[in-house]
Design an enzyme around this catalytic site. Structure first.
Site: not given
Ligand code: GLC
Length: 560
Positions: A202, A255, A328-329
């Site tokens: 993440d 990510e 999910h984002d």
């Molecule tokens: C990433 C996740 C997201 C989350 C963020 C903070 O972007 O995919 O859902 O809110 O990190 O952890």
């Protein structure tokens, strides 16, 4: 280029809270997932990325972790988890956990201790700083949070501020303190020893902050990000994580917000592998002006092509891409890149074709495989996501209530977080109780059961494409070439490797679009492999493509 399992695999993302509830409490759980393993195996996926399953107070639904070595009791027990891993492995499906280590929950015992006093041994696990100005009542710098507003929260108790790049319940960990990295390594070992196969890391590229935490150039969004995205110690930190990951030959996907090809090559190149691969976002980028994730941006095929060419060619032979349309984002892709009203199924199938015929590892987000569309909730009370609620407050100020609601309905992360639509019974077969987030009204028409029954459904099309890709390495290893970089309607590309040549033609418009066979290509050598229309031409040649028509042709290496 080396052949590797993850290059040939198709991944699937589960957002556990909304996948399948087994006990009627309205929240998805592990036993629910277990009940759907046959469905996943039948779809043909090889690995599952689980959004966080760990103990969490749910300020950001699992992305705020209070205990990295415990399963969220709402989702089940550690025994349930172990059983699920065993069953998935039994079907040849690998398990990828979400690794959220830029921040913890404010309820994590490290932070509970850290905030208790300035002298606490855990204080330095986080960024506590004095404020600026008279009495230190101004935040230590001007950084803003990804969830709108200042990235600092004042603590009355100890009269200092702490940094949170996300919600105030998600304090950032301080990697200048080597003890933090040691803790994280312990967490990695804990899960790898249990047999998990890797991690989706993440917001991993935010780990390294510039020493001194200097104020950034003022902008509407993400002020200060030049001092925390891809910071100068990133490779050092990734190298430390690798010390553990390497021992287990674990897969990682990082990510990586706002990442460039050059940076991706630094993190993932085949001979210098810190991460196996990254998620880059150019091809699904949103309007980020206000720091609001996924603010609607009009779809532009030329932008998509430029992003694809940059990444497909940029990493080819040196590293490896990921491919995805949803997670999910973000809002659902049907409704963003193709219409969710006109020719919806053809559009969903076309996007399936593109996803599964490019170079990289495809990720399918739960429900995408049968063409789920965004929920588009119209009442602010139905939204649950902290980002949606904070963005709404800002959007209201910028655009007024009505427009703000409209934008939110288009772009909110909750759009993709509504329960999976398993069938057309009450609550879409997700739960017998009250779902934690309202089921989207589209479940009556769009659901897995219906899609299973209809041999011509989006679901069956995904299955077919997955099978094709897994049965033919030309889909996996071919080099990408955009055949029509200037066309505003057609996305047409060649994939070429020792395994043969593929030509994929997609009409992204709702009008007929003429494809003219480019010079130098022997159309006669190509035969039809698949199409989302029943009667597409069997041979490759000049042809008129119908709305969202998508055709794949193949030529064997020898006669092409
Ligand atoms: C990433 C996740 C997201 C989350 C963020 C903070 O972007 O995919 O859902 O809110 O990190 O952890």
């Amino acid at each position: 280029m080396k052949n590797k399992w993850y290059k040939e695999a198709v991944f699937y993302q589960i957002y556990p809270r909304s996948f399948k509830d087994s006990d009627g409490d309205g929240v998805g759980d592990i036993r629910g997932i277990i009940s759907k393993i046959d469905y996943l195996a039948d779809l043909g996926v090889d690995a599952i990325w689980f959004s966080p399953l760990y103990a969490s107070p749910n300020a950001d639904y699992g992305y705020d972790i209070s205990d990295y070595k415990a399963i969220n009791p709402e989702y089940g027990t550690m025994d349930d988890f172990d059983e699920m891993v065993r069953l998935l492995h039994g079907k040849g499906i690998r398990v990828i956990m979400d690794l959220v280590i830029n921040h913890t929950s404010d309820k994590h015992e490290w932070f509970v201790n850290a905030r208790s006093s300035r002298d606490d041994p855990y204080r330095d696990y986080y960024y506590f700083r004095d404020g600026r100005g008279k009495n230190g009542k101004k935040p230590p710098n001007n950084w803003t949070s990804f969830f709108v507003g200042s990235a600092w929260k004042y603590e009355e108790n100890t009269k200092q501020w702490y940094l949170h790049l996300f919600d105030e319940n998600q304090p950032d960990l301080n990697y200048f303190n080597p003890r933090v990295m040691e803790e994280i390594k312990g967490i990695l070992r804990f899960w790898l020893d249990k047999g998990v196969d890797g991690f989706r890391c993440d917001v991993i590229t935010l780990l390294s902050k510039t020493a001194g935490l200097p104020s950034g150039k003022k902008r509407i969004a993400l002020t200060g990000s030049e001092y925390y995205i891809d910071g100068d110690r990133m490779e050092e930190y990734l190298g430390e994580l690798q010390e553990v990951l390497r021992e287990y030959d674990a897969f990682t996907v990082g990510e990586s917000v706002f990442i460039t090809v050059d940076k991706a090559l630094r993190y993932t190149s085949e001979d210098n592998e810190y991460l196996t691969t990254v998620f880059s976002f150019d091809h699904v980028s949103a309007d980020n002006r206000f720091g609001i994730k996924q603010l609607p941006k009009k779809f532009n095929l030329l932008d998509l092509k430029r992003a694809l060419t940059r990444w497909q060619n940029g990493l080819y032979g040196k590293s490896w891409n990921t491919l995805f349309w949803e997670n999910h984002d973000s809002a659902r892709i049907v409704g963003r890149y193709v219409s969710d009203r006109v020719n919806r199924e053809e559009g969903a199938k076309m996007l399936a074709t593109v996803l599964l015929t490019l170079s990289g590892t495809p990720f399918i987000y739960q429900g995408q495989e049968f063409g789920t569309i965004s929920a588009r909730m119209t009442d602010i009370k139905d939204y649950k996501d902290v980002d949606a609620l904070r963005s709404y407050a800002l959007l209201k100020k910028l655009f007024g209530k009505k427009k703000a609601m409209k934008k939110l309905a288009y772009c909110s992360r909750d759009n993709a977080r509504t329960p999976v639509q398993w069938d057309d019974t009450q609550n879409a077969g997700f739960t017998t109780g009250e779902p934690w987030l309202k089921v989207a009204p589209s479940y009556r028409d769009i659901n897995a059961k219906q899609a299973e029954k209809d041999g011509n459904s989006v679901l069956h099309y995904y299955k077919k494409l997955i099978k094709l890709r897994k049965g033919d390495k030309a889909f996996v290893y071919g080099k990408y070439q955009d055949l029509l970089p200037k066309s505003k309607k057609l996305l047409a590309y060649l994939r070429e490797s020792e395994y043969g040549k593929l030509i994929v033609i997609n009409n992204f418009s709702l009008k007929t679009a003429k494809f003219t066979l480019p010079k130098g290509i022997d159309g006669g050598a190509y035969t039809l492999i698949t199409s989302n229309y029943a009667d597409s031409p069997k041979k490759l040649g000049t042809t008129a493509l119908r709305p969202y028509e998508s055709i794949v042709y193949k030529a064997d290496g020898k006669n092409a």
